[in-house]
Design a protein around this motif. Structure first.
Motif, mmCIF file in Angstrom:
data_model
loop_
_atom_site.group_PDB
_atom_site.id
_atom_site.type_symbol
_atom_site.label_atom_id
_atom_site.label_comp_id
_atom_site.label_asym_id
_atom_site.label_seq_id
_atom_site.Cartn_x
_atom_site.Cartn_y
_atom_site.Cartn_z
ATOM 1 N N SER A 44 0.733 -1.182 0.057
ATOM 2 C CA SER A 44 -0.141 -0.051 -0.068
ATOM 3 C C SER A 44 1.065 1.022 -0.113
ATOM 4 N N GLN A 45 0.609 2.220 -0.914
ATOM 5 C CA GLN A 45 1.304 3.334 -0.877
ATOM 6 C C GLN A 45 0.643 4.693 -1.249
ATOM 7 N N TYR A 50 -1.198 13.072 -5.669
ATOM 8 C CA TYR A 50 -2.671 12.934 -5.543
ATOM 9 C C TYR A 50 -2.982 12.838 -4.036
ATOM 10 N N PRO A 51 -2.959 13.997 -3.486
ATOM 11 C CA PRO A 51 -3.275 13.945 -2.072
ATOM 12 C C PRO A 51 -4.450 13.393 -1.672
ATOM 13 N N GLY A 52 -4.382 12.328 -0.590
ATOM 14 C CA GLY A 52 -5.587 11.631 -0.035
ATOM 15 C C GLY A 52 -5.950 10.318 -0.759
ATOM 16 N N LYS A 53 -5.076 10.041 -1.944
ATOM 17 C CA LYS A 53 -5.238 8.709 -2.653
ATOM 18 C C LYS A 53 -4.031 7.964 -2.308
ATOM 19 N N LYS A 134 -7.696 7.188 0.801
ATOM 20 C CA LYS A 134 -6.813 6.525 1.933
ATOM 21 C C LYS A 134 -7.688 6.269 3.033
ATOM 22 N N GLU A 135 -8.706 6.830 3.230
ATOM 23 C CA GLU A 135 -9.395 6.873 4.521
ATOM 24 C C GLU A 135 -10.559 5.819 4.177
ATOM 25 N N LYS A 136 -10.790 5.314 3.061
ATOM 26 C CA LYS A 136 -11.881 4.348 2.644
ATOM 27 C C LYS A 136 -11.303 2.723 2.786
ATOM 28 N N PRO A 137 -12.097 2.084 3.301
ATOM 29 C CA PRO A 137 -11.961 0.660 3.496
ATOM 30 C C PRO A 137 -11.823 -0.101 2.361
ATOM 31 N N LEU A 138 -11.076 -1.207 2.012
ATOM 32 C CA LEU A 138 -10.695 -1.831 0.852
ATOM 33 C C LEU A 138 -12.123 -2.679 0.139
ATOM 34 N N LEU A 139 -12.954 -2.786 1.478
ATOM 35 C CA LEU A 139 -14.213 -3.577 0.746
ATOM 36 C C LEU A 139 -15.445 -3.176 1.582
ATOM 37 N N ILE A 140 -16.533 -2.951 0.932
ATOM 38 C CA ILE A 140 -17.801 -2.299 1.442
ATOM 39 C C ILE A 140 -18.955 -3.352 1.392
ATOM 40 N N PRO A 141 -19.571 -3.858 2.157
ATOM 41 C CA PRO A 141 -20.604 -4.589 1.756
ATOM 42 C C PRO A 141 -21.750 -4.057 1.084
#
Length: 143
Positions: A44-45, A50-53, A134-141
């Protein structure tokens, strides 16, 4: 793997297990019918330009007969199949059979409705490259 990557991989694995339980509760595949995918974060980098990405790379191992619950990623995701054959699909588009050496794309608004190993006897393995907040989870139900 650094500590952050280990925790992220653990969180993703737990999330997939919880989603599988949610699918079962909603009349989906029974736990005894299909094995779970094994997910591991490879890298993960953060992207300075691209700030925030960030970009995240994961591997997914599908045992024979493995099935994913319905979900989304809120990311641009490119799947590259390393071994075996998988069936992928997003809401509103036809399912695709993806073999070793082939790719599948899903966008941030796509609902991943189909994700499974095409074989009941052979495993499949693929990598997923995700471009996400960056703040988002990898997986969302999703339903």
């Amino acid at each position: 793997m650094n500590g952050r990557a280990i925790w992220a991989a653990l969180a993703l694995s737990v999330g997939l297990c919880l989603l599988s339980g949610a699918a079962i509760a909603h009349g989906g595949t029974h736990a005894t019918d299909a094995p779970h995918a094994v997910v591991a974060e490879v890298a993960s980098q953060a992207l300075q330009d691209y700030p925030g990405k960030e970009i995240t790379l994961i591997t997914v191992d599908y045992p024979p007969g493995a099935v994913d619950p319905v979900h989304r990623h809120d990311a641009h995701a490119i799947v590259y199949v390393l071994d075996g054959t998988i069936i992928m699909g997003v809401r509103g588009k036809p399912e695709q059979t993806v073999k070793a050496g082939e790719t599948f794309y899903e966008g941030p608004n796509d609902i991943h409705t189909v994700g499974r190993n095409a074989s009941q006897t052979k495993p499949a393995r693929f990598v997923v490259f995700l471009l996400k907040d960056k703040e988002k989870p990898l997986l969302i139900p999703a339903e």
